[in-house]
Design a protein around this motif. Structure first.
Motif, PDB file in Angstrom:
ATOM      1  N   TRP A  40      23.234  33.447  31.624  1.00 43.22           N
ATOM      2  CA  TRP A  40      23.685  32.883  30.355  1.00 43.22           C
ATOM      3  C   TRP A  40      25.186  33.089  30.156  1.00 43.22           C
ATOM      4  O   TRP A  40      25.816  32.388  29.373  1.00 43.22           O
ATOM      5  CB  TRP A  40      22.924  33.501  29.184  1.00 43.22           C
ATOM      6  CG  TRP A  40      23.111  34.995  29.067  1.00 43.22           C
ATOM      7  CD1 TRP A  40      22.341  35.962  29.625  1.00 43.22           C
ATOM      8  CD2 TRP A  40      24.155  35.681  28.378  1.00 43.22           C
ATOM      9  NE1 TRP A  40      22.828  37.205  29.333  1.00 43.22           N
ATOM     10  CE2 TRP A  40      23.947  37.066  28.555  1.00 43.22           C
ATOM     11  CE3 TRP A  40      25.248  35.271  27.624  1.00 43.22           C
ATOM     12  CZ2 TRP A  40      24.776  38.035  28.023  1.00 43.22           C
ATOM     13  CZ3 TRP A  40      26.074  36.245  27.084  1.00 43.22           C
ATOM     14  CH2 TRP A  40      25.831  37.605  27.280  1.00 43.22           C
ATOM     15  N   ALA A  41      25.778  34.037  30.854  1.00 43.27           N
ATOM     16  CA  ALA A  41      27.185  34.368  30.658  1.00 43.27           C
ATOM     17  C   ALA A  41      28.102  33.677  31.664  1.00 43.27           C
ATOM     18  O   ALA A  41      29.276  33.989  31.735  1.00 43.27           O
ATOM     19  CB  ALA A  41      27.367  35.881  30.757  1.00 43.27           C
ATOM     20  N   SER A  42      27.587  32.742  32.433  1.00 38.97           N
ATOM     21  CA  SER A  42      28.383  32.142  33.510  1.00 38.97           C
ATOM     22  C   SER A  42      29.391  31.115  33.031  1.00 38.97           C
ATOM     23  O   SER A  42      30.270  30.730  33.783  1.00 38.97           O
ATOM     24  CB  SER A  42      27.461  31.505  34.551  1.00 38.97           C
ATOM     25  OG  SER A  42      26.742  30.443  33.968  1.00 38.97           O
ATOM     26  N   GLY A  43      29.286  30.648  31.831  1.00 39.81           N
ATOM     27  CA  GLY A  43      30.202  29.628  31.341  1.00 39.81           C
ATOM     28  C   GLY A  43      29.731  28.237  31.724  1.00 39.81           C
ATOM     29  O   GLY A  43      28.649  28.056  32.277  1.00 39.81           O
ATOM     30  N   LYS A  44      30.563  27.247  31.458  1.00 38.17           N
ATOM     31  CA  LYS A  44      30.167  25.860  31.706  1.00 38.17           C
ATOM     32  C   LYS A  44      30.403  25.413  33.145  1.00 38.17           C
ATOM     33  O   LYS A  44      29.723  24.550  33.649  1.00 38.17           O
ATOM     34  CB  LYS A  44      30.931  24.929  30.766  1.00 38.17           C
ATOM     35  CG  LYS A  44      30.512  25.073  29.325  1.00 38.17           C
ATOM     36  CD  LYS A  44      31.219  24.083  28.453  1.00 38.17           C
ATOM     37  CE  LYS A  44      30.783  24.232  27.017  1.00 38.17           C
ATOM     38  NZ  LYS A  44      31.437  23.304  26.126  1.00 38.17           N
ATOM     39  N   LYS A  45      31.421  25.983  33.799  1.00 44.54           N
ATOM     40  CA  LYS A  45      31.755  25.539  35.154  1.00 44.54           C
ATOM     41  C   LYS A  45      31.422  26.646  36.147  1.00 44.54           C
ATOM     42  O   LYS A  45      32.166  27.600  36.296  1.00 44.54           O
ATOM     43  CB  LYS A  45      33.233  25.178  35.240  1.00 44.54           C
ATOM     44  CG  LYS A  45      33.583  23.967  34.409  1.00 44.54           C
ATOM     45  CD  LYS A  45      35.009  23.568  34.612  1.00 44.54           C
ATOM     46  CE  LYS A  45      35.316  22.327  33.789  1.00 44.54           C
ATOM     47  NZ  LYS A  45      36.676  21.861  34.010  1.00 44.54           N
ATOM     48  N   VAL A  85      39.359  34.686  31.818  1.00 46.42           N
ATOM     49  CA  VAL A  85      38.692  35.343  32.938  1.00 46.42           C
ATOM     50  C   VAL A  85      39.786  35.922  33.825  1.00 46.42           C
ATOM     51  O   VAL A  85      40.585  35.182  34.389  1.00 46.42           O
ATOM     52  CB  VAL A  85      37.820  34.345  33.741  1.00 46.42           C
ATOM     53  CG1 VAL A  85      37.137  35.047  34.905  1.00 46.42           C
ATOM     54  CG2 VAL A  85      36.798  33.693  32.848  1.00 46.42           C
ATOM     55  N   SER A  86      39.824  37.250  33.943  1.00 50.14           N
ATOM     56  CA  SER A  86      40.916  37.875  34.686  1.00 50.14           C
ATOM     57  C   SER A  86      40.722  37.797  36.193  1.00 50.14           C
ATOM     58  O   SER A  86      41.688  37.770  36.943  1.00 50.14           O
ATOM     59  CB  SER A  86      41.065  39.327  34.252  1.00 50.14           C
ATOM     60  OG  SER A  86      39.855  40.024  34.447  1.00 50.14           O
ATOM     61  N   VAL A  87      39.486  37.802  36.671  1.00 49.94           N
ATOM     62  CA  VAL A  87      39.199  37.721  38.111  1.00 49.94           C
ATOM     63  C   VAL A  87      38.024  36.782  38.328  1.00 49.94           C
ATOM     64  O   VAL A  87      37.305  36.442  37.406  1.00 49.94           O
ATOM     65  CB  VAL A  87      38.854  39.117  38.703  1.00 49.94           C
ATOM     66  CG1 VAL A  87      40.022  40.057  38.613  1.00 49.94           C
ATOM     67  CG2 VAL A  87      37.647  39.710  38.037  1.00 49.94           C
ATOM     68  N   THR A  88      37.839  36.393  39.591  1.00 51.33           N
ATOM     69  CA  THR A  88      36.694  35.564  39.944  1.00 51.33           C
ATOM     70  C   THR A  88      35.422  36.391  39.755  1.00 51.33           C
ATOM     71  O   THR A  88      35.378  37.559  40.102  1.00 51.33           O
ATOM     72  CB  THR A  88      36.815  35.099  41.403  1.00 51.33           C
ATOM     73  OG1 THR A  88      38.023  34.357  41.531  1.00 51.33           O
ATOM     74  CG2 THR A  88      35.655  34.239  41.806  1.00 51.33           C
ATOM     75  N   GLU A  89      34.400  35.764  39.183  1.00 52.99           N
ATOM     76  CA  GLU A  89      33.126  36.454  38.952  1.00 52.99           C
ATOM     77  C   GLU A  89      32.004  35.771  39.702  1.00 52.99           C
ATOM     78  O   GLU A  89      31.975  34.543  39.806  1.00 52.99           O
ATOM     79  CB  GLU A  89      32.765  36.456  37.457  1.00 52.99           C
ATOM     80  CG  GLU A  89      33.556  37.405  36.630  1.00 52.99           C
ATOM     81  CD  GLU A  89      33.061  37.455  35.200  1.00 52.99           C
ATOM     82  OE1 GLU A  89      33.280  38.482  34.556  1.00 52.99           O
ATOM     83  OE2 GLU A  89      32.444  36.487  34.715  1.00 52.99           O
ATOM     84  N   ILE A  90      31.067  36.573  40.194  1.00 58.75           N
ATOM     85  CA  ILE A  90      29.858  36.069  40.833  1.00 58.75           C
ATOM     86  C   ILE A  90      28.729  36.195  39.809  1.00 58.75           C
ATOM     87  O   ILE A  90      28.596  37.218  39.139  1.00 58.75           O
ATOM     88  CB  ILE A  90      29.508  36.875  42.101  1.00 58.75           C
ATOM     89  CG1 ILE A  90      30.667  36.840  43.092  1.00 58.75           C
ATOM     90  CG2 ILE A  90      28.224  36.366  42.736  1.00 58.75           C
ATOM     91  CD1 ILE A  90      30.988  35.465  43.612  1.00 58.75           C
ATOM     92  N   HIS A  91      27.921  35.132  39.706  1.00 59.73           N
ATOM     93  CA  HIS A  91      26.800  35.105  38.764  1.00 59.73           C
ATOM     94  C   HIS A  91      25.540  34.641  39.475  1.00 59.73           C
ATOM     95  O   HIS A  91      25.602  33.935  40.475  1.00 59.73           O
ATOM     96  CB  HIS A  91      27.074  34.102  37.628  1.00 59.73           C
ATOM     97  CG  HIS A  91      28.199  34.471  36.740  1.00 59.73           C
ATOM     98  ND1 HIS A  91      28.029  35.230  35.621  1.00 59.73           N
ATOM     99  CD2 HIS A  91      29.523  34.177  36.801  1.00 59.73           C
ATOM    100  CE1 HIS A  91      29.193  35.377  35.018  1.00 59.73           C
ATOM    101  NE2 HIS A  91      30.117  34.751  35.726  1.00 59.73           N
ATOM    102  N   ARG A  92      24.405  35.011  38.912  1.00 57.42           N
ATOM    103  CA  ARG A  92      23.163  34.356  39.302  1.00 57.42           C
ATOM    104  C   ARG A  92      23.200  32.972  38.681  1.00 57.42           C
ATOM    105  O   ARG A  92      23.835  32.758  37.652  1.00 57.42           O
ATOM    106  CB  ARG A  92      21.973  35.162  38.793  1.00 57.42           C
ATOM    107  CG  ARG A  92      21.838  36.486  39.535  1.00 57.42           C
ATOM    108  CD  ARG A  92      20.837  37.396  38.915  1.00 57.42           C
ATOM    109  NE  ARG A  92      19.486  36.878  39.119  1.00 57.42           N
ATOM    110  CZ  ARG A  92      18.407  37.611  38.895  1.00 57.42           C
ATOM    111  NH1 ARG A  92      18.514  38.859  38.483  1.00 57.42           N
ATOM    112  NH2 ARG A  92      17.221  37.102  39.087  1.00 57.42           N
ATOM    113  N   GLY A  93      22.537  32.033  39.291  1.00 61.36           N
ATOM    114  CA  GLY A  93      22.611  30.649  38.822  1.00 61.36           C
ATOM    115  C   GLY A  93      22.092  30.436  37.418  1.00 61.36           C
ATOM    116  O   GLY A  93      22.536  29.534  36.717  1.00 61.36           O
TER     117      GLY A  93
END
Length: 127
Positions: free
Chosen positions: A87-92, A76-84
Motif C-alpha cells: 500500500w505504501a509503494s506509491g503510484k509509479k 523519496v530520498s533513495v530507491t525503495e524496493i516494495h512487494r507488488g
C-alpha cells in the motif's frame, strides 16, 4: 407556532410538497410489504449445477507484480524496493524480478518499512 418551521409561505409550501411526496412513497412501501406478507411463503429455488457466468465487463485489471522498484524522486530520498501489493509503494512502481530486487537491495536500495520485502527475498520470513 412551531419554531422549527420556516416563517415564509414559499418554504412552507415546499415542505408541504416534499412531505406529501414522501408520504406517498411510505404508503406505497407499506402496500408492497402488506402484499408480500399476505402471500404464502415460497421455497427458495434449488441451486443449479452450472456456476454463474462471469459478466462481460471487459478485460480484468492487471495483476500487481510480485516485486517493484520505486525510483528516488520528490519525497523519496533513495530507491525503495516494495512487494507488488504494498500500500505504501506509491503510484509509479516499476515491476522487477525477485533477482533484480535482491540485487537492488544488495546495491544500497532501501527496503520498504511497510511490506518488508527484504525479509521475504532473503528467506527470513515467508509471506
Amino acid at each position: 407556532m412551531d419554531d422549527d418551521l420556516p416563517p415564509d409561505l414559499d418554504r412552507l409550501r415546499t415542505l408541504e410538497t416534499w412531505a406529501d411526496l414522501y408520504l406517498t412513497r411510505i404508503r406505497t412501501r407499506i402496500a408492497a410489504v402488506e402484499r408480500q406478507q399476505a402471500r404464502p411463503p415460497q421455497q427458495a429455488p434449488a441451486p443449479t449445477a452450472v456456476p454463474p457466468s462471469r459478466p462481460a465487463a471487459g478485460p480484468r485489471p492487471a495483476r500487481p507484480p510480485d516485486w517493484g522498484l520505486a525510483e528516488a524522486g520528490i519525497g523519496v530520498s533513495v530507491t525503495e524496493i516494495h512487494r507488488g501489493d504494498c500500500w505504501a509503494s506509491g503510484k509509479k512502481l516499476l515491476p522487477v524480478t525477485a533477482e533484480r530486487a535482491r540485487a537492488e537491495l544488495a546495491g544500497g536500495a532501501r527496503a520498504c518499512d511497510a511490506c518488508r520485502p527484504d525479509r521475504v527475498l532473503h528467506g527470513r520470513d515467508r509471506p
